[in-house]
Design an enzyme around this catalytic site. Sequence first.
Site, short mmCIF file in Angstrom:
data_model
loop_
_atom_site.label_atom_id
_atom_site.label_comp_id
_atom_site.label_asym_id
_atom_site.label_seq_id
_atom_site.Cartn_x
_atom_site.Cartn_y
_atom_site.Cartn_z
N HIS A 1 -7.33 4.24 -29.15
CA HIS A 1 -6.85 4.39 -27.77
C HIS A 1 -6.58 3.02 -27.14
CE1 HIS A 1 -7.49 8.76 -27.20
NE2 HIS A 1 -8.41 8.59 -28.14
N CYS B 1 -3.86 8.70 -31.02
CA CYS B 1 -4.89 9.61 -31.52
C CYS B 1 -4.25 10.89 -32.06
CB CYS B 1 -5.93 9.88 -30.44
SG CYS B 1 -7.49 10.52 -31.08
N GLU C 1 -4.84 2.24 -24.64
CA GLU C 1 -4.77 2.26 -23.18
C GLU C 1 -6.09 1.85 -22.53
OE1 GLU C 1 -5.98 6.54 -24.32
OE2 GLU C 1 -4.81 4.89 -25.15
#
EC number: 6.3.4.2
Length: 547
Positions: A519, A380, A521
């Site tokens: 993102h 990001c 993750e």
Amino acid sequence: MARYIFITGGVVSSLGKGLASAALGALLQARGYTVRLRKLDPYLNVDPGTMSPFEHGEVFVTDDGAETDLDLGHYERFTGVSARRTDSISSGRIYSNVLEKERRGDYLGKTIQVVPHVTNEIKDFLHIGEDECDFMLCEIGGTVGDIEGLPFFEAIRQFIHERPRGQSILMHLTLLPYLAAAGELKTKPTQHSVKELQSIGLAPDVLVCRSEHPIPEREREKIALFCNVPKSAVIAAYDLRTIYEAPLAYHREGLDQAVLDAFGIAPAPRPNLTKWEDVMDRLTHPEGEVKIAVVGKYTQLEDAYKSIAEALTHGGMANRVKVRAEWIDAEVFERGDSAPLLAGFHAILVPGGFGERGTEGKIKAAQYARERNIPYLGICLGMQMAVIEAARNLAGVEDAGSEEFDHEKGARRFTPVVYHLKEWVQGNHKVERKVGDDKGGTMRLGAYTAVLAPDSHAARIYGDTRIEERHRHRYEVDVKYREALEGCGLAFSGMSPDGRLPEIVEHRNHPWFVGVQFHPELKSKPFAPHPLFADFIRAAVEVSRLV
């Protein structure tokens, strides 16, 4: 129709309700059941989207674009069940819905009250998706006795009463403090917590007692007697080596069996815990170690980057190495040379964030990784800073920056290589935003498709040229700089389907340098590490072998 398990907490906060809920969900799955988990938060924010990372930790984002509590990340990581917008609700959202209905006249002029209008709204939320799974696990934030939680507890009392007997149970987490001077565990806090619960018409079926010491049989019997639960339903919750030990630890203590007994399910299916045994084997028997520098803005609270910390661990598991992450405040680099602080690390990760503070430090971290051929993963804002670094130092745009920072200061200081996105396509409709719009829920949120260049490093990592990842941002890299940047070696290897929004960039002449606007993750799991994190750690392992 789903059976409901309500998870509450008492005595103190941070006992681990979210982890216990996630572990129980995993154990029920191991016995062949389907589960859904959801979070009911008593705070008056409509959602966590505008809450400070220092206070609340990270904001977890679902595929359908909801900004939620970080506990939903635990739910997904332990069960693999993708969370939805309907799996997270706050008092703020409940009251907002009630007031909207009142303004529309839905209540036909009646006086609006907590009972029945607010409690009915909560019950309507609880009923969503009740035919989609075998067990619905609902965690209530805060502790019993909190004034803001009372409408939720009353709604749950009514909900349990209105359903057929045996279709809902309550699991209560409490603290068993150890007094060193007395040399014993004290059960009174647990007894008082259960008494508080009973005073509002609820009684626990299972007690999970957080303790730093083994619970003697005498104390178990005492808790069972005075809290009105079977002794087998008094479950010890000890500190663990890793959160991923929780399913196995709770199974050893008999949590899943106690829950099934409370429902009267007999004989209970035998659990298959092979998946979790493999997870623990990978965590406890690493074959090496790598050091990762995480250069961020909210490093004072690790929960601000909870999903990143867990995804790094998953990447280590995929490569059978221990990941030692060191959290470095990006502002430190703004006061001097970054080289001494970053020397000795095998890879650098720069996560997301909002605002200008620390961004020059992130740019220096990206420059260090690029110039020294150290693996770099920018997420990001971390991607945007890598693009700005390349624009300044490779493409000759010396004042390259982000429109976000100019908005903060009120005067233009940068050439906006990163700009405020004012419209984009989501599904089949166009979304429009203005700089002055409300902050909550106005970003590009949720799952979006990206198309990858077939010959790119990203496509090789994913093993595909079309992916879907979750976003949470309102600023984008300006595609008009693509030609200049690609001429300097920074390839735009992933784009939105319409070719307008850069999703992935990578330095082609670098061993491993990837920036992503999304993102990754948020979708990583211990038994299914995200491919970007798995390959990032693999690259770090290669560097460690060269040192």
